[in-house]
Design an enzyme around this catalytic site. Structure first.
Site, mmCIF file in Angstrom:
data_model
loop_
_atom_site.group_PDB
_atom_site.id
_atom_site.type_symbol
_atom_site.label_atom_id
_atom_site.label_comp_id
_atom_site.label_asym_id
_atom_site.label_seq_id
_atom_site.Cartn_x
_atom_site.Cartn_y
_atom_site.Cartn_z
ATOM 1 C CD GLU A 1 0.776 5.795 2.263
ATOM 2 O OE1 GLU A 1 0.207 6.465 1.395
ATOM 3 O OE2 GLU A 1 0.211 4.881 2.899
ATOM 4 C CD GLU B 1 -0.099 -17.457 3.707
ATOM 5 O OE1 GLU B 1 -0.318 -17.384 2.478
ATOM 6 O OE2 GLU B 1 -0.977 -17.291 4.569
#
Length: 311
Positions: free
Chosen positions: A125, A94
């Site tokens: 992960e 963004e």
């Protein structure tokens, strides 16, 4: 290489985490009417800003350190797995339309890569080595910042990213939602937003995810304010890449200058649609090339450019 920890050890670790705690008082939540569940959830969410407020000094110190490095050309890199990784990618993605940053300036890394944005990538992960490889691909410098994000504060990918970045001389921030986390301890700036047990046991996309989103909003937004990406509370570096943003650009110029529509259109046309430049041409009564030069000399800070133009 992924972790080979004894599953019993991992279970014990999880049981010790506040974010994973079971809440027996909610054991019958599935029997409640929907409005009651919604009220419960809303009440839980209301506690998150208070938890963030308790860590504002740590957040502010981290932001000032990030801004100092980005002013020298450094990058802001988020690294996390699962929900935490997705939030980092979201915040990074963004920044270009909001602040007209180059896509390489704010980067989101998620364990398992692009595929992990929409589906689980098994074992990603648990790999600190994967984090190191992802960071090596960016060729880190001491002016860069790496933010490890993990609700538990124990995710190997996030910790591995912070440890590797620190070895490379980059600034490091560890954002977790448990106290005394390994992630915060590994970073120069540890930020622990302790939001407590979740409504659904272990579903850290809820309060923990909200807390992480709030902190990431602060990290990127206030850093961009410090870098001169705003004028007051106006997004003067917005990139007008679609009709909505073009309309927003015109409105921002109007709010900053009070100019008429025709004057705003001329200013934007003379500055190739650059909002900051257009504002400067109107307020200082100068042409587009002069505005561009003054902004370059002022490192993009509109207030400083205005001061220089009106001396």
């Amino acid at each position: 290489m992924t972790s080979t920890s004894d599953p019993r050890d991992l279970q014990a670790q999880l049981e010790s985490l506040t974010t994973e705690a079971f809440r027996p008082e909610l054991a019958d939540i599935d029997r409640l009417p929907t409005p009651d569940i919604a009220r419960l959830m809303n009440s839980e969410d209301a506690a998150v800003p208070t938890a963030v407020a308790q860590r504002l000094p740590e957040i502010a110190a981290a932001i000032d350190a990030v801004a100092e490095r980005m002013a020298r050309g450094g990058r802001l890199v988020y690294a996390g797995a699962g929900t935490a990784g997705r939030l980092g990618v979201l915040d990074a993605s963004e920044c270009p339309p909001t602040f007209n940053t180059d896509p390489s300036q704010v980067v989101g890394l998620i364990a398992g890569g692009r595929e992990a944005m929409v589906t689980s990538v098994e074992g990603a992960e648990d790999s600190a080595e994967l984090a190191r490889a992802d960071l090596d691909a960016l060729a880190l410098t001491p002016d860069d910042t790496v933010v490890g994000i993990s609700a538990s504060g124990r995710t190997p990918y996030a910790i591995g990213a912070v440890e590797h970045a620190r070895e490379r001389g980059a600034l490091t921030i560890g954002l977790a939602c448990n106290a005394d986390s390994a992630l915060a301890a590994a970073a120069e700036h540890g930020i622990e937003i302790v939001v407590g047990p979740e409504l659904l046991t272990g579903s850290t996309r809820l309060k923990a995810g909200t807390a992480q989103k709030l902190v990431l909003n602060m990290l990127s937004t206030i850093t961009m304010i410090r870098l001169g990406k705003t004028y007051g509370n106006l997004m003067v570096d917005v990139r007008a890449s679609n009709e909505k943003l073009r309309a927003r650009s015109r409105r921002i110029v109007a709010l900053a200058t009070g100019a008429r529509d025709d004057e705003i259109e001329r200013a934007l046309a003379a500055t190739d649609g650059e909002v900051k430049n257009a504002i400067l041409t109107i307020l200082a009564d100068i042409d587009g090339p002069t505005a561009a030069r003054l902004l370059e000399d002022s490192d993009g800070h509109l207030r400083a450019a205005l001061a220089a133009a009106t001396r």
